[in-house]
Design an enzyme around this catalytic site. Structure first.
Site, PDB file in Angstrom:
ATOM      1  N   ASP A   9     148.244  34.833 106.384  1.00  0.00           N
ATOM      2  CA  ASP A   9     146.795  34.864 106.107  1.00  0.00           C
ATOM      3  C   ASP A   9     146.119  35.350 107.381  1.00  0.00           C
ATOM      4  OD1 ASP A   9     144.279  34.395 104.861  1.00  0.00           O
ATOM      5  OD2 ASP A   9     144.106  32.495 105.917  1.00  0.00           O
ATOM      6  N   SER A  10     144.821  35.591 107.278  1.00  0.00           N
ATOM      7  CA  SER A  10     144.070  35.997 108.467  1.00  0.00           C
ATOM      8  C   SER A  10     143.895  34.821 109.435  1.00  0.00           C
ATOM      9  CB  SER A  10     142.698  36.525 108.054  1.00  0.00           C
ATOM     10  OG  SER A  10     141.991  35.525 107.354  1.00  0.00           O
ATOM     11  N   CYS A  72     146.246  35.525 101.326  1.00  0.00           N
ATOM     12  CA  CYS A  72     144.918  36.005 101.716  1.00  0.00           C
ATOM     13  C   CYS A  72     144.427  36.883 100.566  1.00  0.00           C
ATOM     14  CB  CYS A  72     145.036  36.816 103.006  1.00  0.00           C
ATOM     15  SG  CYS A  72     143.498  37.617 103.501  1.00  0.00           S
ATOM     16  N   GLU A 151     137.191  28.250 109.896  1.00  0.00           N
ATOM     17  CA  GLU A 151     138.008  28.463 111.101  1.00  0.00           C
ATOM     18  C   GLU A 151     137.484  27.611 112.269  1.00  0.00           C
ATOM     19  OE1 GLU A 151     140.812  30.511 111.758  1.00  0.00           O
ATOM     20  OE2 GLU A 151     140.952  30.844 109.600  1.00  0.00           O
ATOM     21  N   CYS A 183     139.174  33.024  97.819  1.00  0.00           N
ATOM     22  CA  CYS A 183     139.525  33.152  99.239  1.00  0.00           C
ATOM     23  C   CYS A 183     140.272  31.868  99.588  1.00  0.00           C
ATOM     24  CB  CYS A 183     138.264  33.284 100.088  1.00  0.00           C
ATOM     25  SG  CYS A 183     138.575  33.173 101.862  1.00  0.00           S
ATOM     26  N   HIS A 185     140.511  30.239 102.161  1.00  0.00           N
ATOM     27  CA  HIS A 185     139.770  29.288 103.004  1.00  0.00           C
ATOM     28  C   HIS A 185     138.872  28.372 102.159  1.00  0.00           C
ATOM     29  CE1 HIS A 185     140.868  32.020 106.271  1.00  0.00           C
ATOM     30  NE2 HIS A 185     140.347  31.187 107.153  1.00  0.00           N
TER      31      HIS A 185
HETATM   32  N1  DGL Z   1     141.786  33.587 103.561  1.00  0.00           N
HETATM   33  C1  DGL Z   1     141.354  34.954 103.521  1.00  0.00           C
HETATM   34  C2  DGL Z   1     141.108  35.369 102.073  1.00  0.00           C
HETATM   35  O1  DGL Z   1     141.636  34.750 101.224  1.00  0.00           O
HETATM   36  C3  DGL Z   1     140.179  35.078 104.403  1.00  0.00           C
HETATM   37  C4  DGL Z   1     139.804  36.478 104.709  1.00  0.00           C
HETATM   38  C5  DGL Z   1     139.048  36.646 105.983  1.00  0.00           C
HETATM   39  O2  DGL Z   1     139.672  36.520 107.028  1.00  0.00           O
HETATM   40  O3  DGL Z   1     137.865  37.001 105.911  1.00  0.00           O
HETATM   41  O4  DGL Z   1     140.442  36.305 101.749  1.00  0.00           O
END
Ligand code: DGL
Length: 266
Positions: A9-10, A72, A151, A183, A185
Site C-alpha cells: 500500500d502507499s 491500495c 497516516e 480506500c 485507509h
Molecule cells: N490506501 C490507499 C488507497 O486505497 C491510499 C492511497 C493514497 O495514498 O492516497 O487508495
C-alpha cells in the site's frame, strides 16, 4: 521456508487488509510494504502511480512472494494491468471484492463510493459496479484529506470529524443505502463515517472479502505453524510502527526501512 504472500500500500492503510488476511490465513508468511516516503498516492498522476506501484511490486517480487495483494485502491484502479504484466504470480486488487459486496448489499440500487482523487477520477468503481448491476446509480466523491489524517494517526481527532462531516454532506440528499469505503485507509474511520451517516447506510470494507478470496487461491499450509511476517517501509519506520500498533492492537515485528532506488527497477 514457506513462500510469503506480498502486500503493498502507499502507507498504513493496507494494514486493514493485512489484518483480515492474517485472521483468515494465520499460517501464511506475509511481507508488507508501505510506501511511506511517497504517500499519498491519491492526488498523483496516473503515470506516477503506475511507476510507484511497479517499483513496490518489484521490491516484493525480489522477496520471492507467491501472490501479490495490491492493498491500495488507487494502485488497483490505475496500475493493475501493468502489475499483471511483470509477473506470472497471481495479482489481487481490492476493487472487485468491494464491488461484489456493494452490489450484494444494495436494495435500492443507489450506491455511494468514496476514495482518493485517483480512484474516483479513474471511475474504476463505477465501471465495475455497472458491469454487474447496470441499473445502479452511483454517487462518487473524493475525500483526499482522509489519507494524511489517518497516516498522522488523527483517527479520533475533532478536525477529522469536521472534515468528514464536510465531505459526507455530499451524500445527504442522495438516498444511498450502501457506501463503499474505496480506500484501504478509510476503514480506520469507519465508526466516524457510520456516525455521520446516522447508521442508515451499509458501509462496505473489502478487507474480509479479499482475505476470503485469497483463501480460495492458496492451498492450506501443511504444518499449521503460525506464519512469520515482515514489514518494510520506504521511510520513517518509527511512525509506521506506532500507527501500526494502533491498527493491529500489537506491535508489528521490527519494521525495516528500505530505499527504492530508481536504478533497481529500470
Ligand atoms: N490506501 C490507499 C488507497 O486505497 C491510499 C492511497 C493514497 O495514498 O492516497 O487508495
Amino acid at each position: 521456508m514457506k513462500q510469503p504472500v506480498g502486500i503493498f500500500d502507499s502507507g498504513v492503510g493496507g494494514l486493514t487488509v493485512y489484518k483480515a488476511i492474517k485472521k483468515a490465513l494465520p499460517e501464511e508468511n506475509i511481507i508488507y510494504f508501505g510506501d511511506t516516503a511517497r504517500v499519498p498516492y491519491g492526488p498523483k498522476s496516473e503515470n506516477t502511480i503506475i511507476k510507484y506501484s511497479l517499483q513496490n511490486a518489484r521490491f516484493l517480487l525480489q522477496k520471492n512472494i507467491k501472490i501479490l495483494v495490491v492493498a491500495c485502491n488507487t494502485s488497483s484502479a490505475l496500475a493493475l494491468p501493468e502489475l499483471e504484466q511483470i509477473t506470472n504470480i497471481p495479482v489481487i486488487g481490492v476493487i472487485q471484492p468491494g464491488v461484489k459486496l456493494a452490489v450484494e448489499s444494495t436494495l435500492n440500487n443507489r450506491i455511494g463510493v468514496i476514495g482518493t482523487e485517483g480512484t474516483i477520477r479513474s471511475e474504476a468503481y463505477n465501471k465495475a459496479i455497472k458491469a454487474i448491476l447496470p441499473e445502479a446509480e452511483i454517487f462518487s466523491y473524493a475525500c483526499p484529506l482522509f489519507v494524511p489524517l489517518v497516516e498522522e494517526g488523527w483517527i479520533q481527532h475533532p478536525a477529522t470529524k469536521l472534515i468528514a462531516e464536510q465531505y459526507l454532506s455530499y451524500f445527504k440528499d442522495k438516498n444511498i443505502d450502501t457506501l463503499v469505503l474505496g480506500c484501504t485507509h478509510y476503514p480506520l474511520l469507519k465508526s466516524l463515517i457510520d456516525e455521520i451517516m446516522e447508521h442508515k447506510v451499509k458501509l462496505i470494507d473489502s478487507a474480509d472479502a479479499i482475505a476470503l478470496h485469497l483463501k480460495t487461491l492458496l492451498p492450506v499450509e501443511e504444518h499449521n505453524e503460525p506464519g512469520i511476517d515482515r514489514f518494510y517501509v520506504s521511510d520513517n519506520e518509527a511512525k509506521f510502527s506506532e500507527i501500526a500498533e494502533y491498527i493491529l492492537g500489537v506491535k508489528p515485528t521490527p519494521v525495516k526501512s528500505v530505499h527504492l532506488y530508481e536504478s533497481w527497477f529500470e
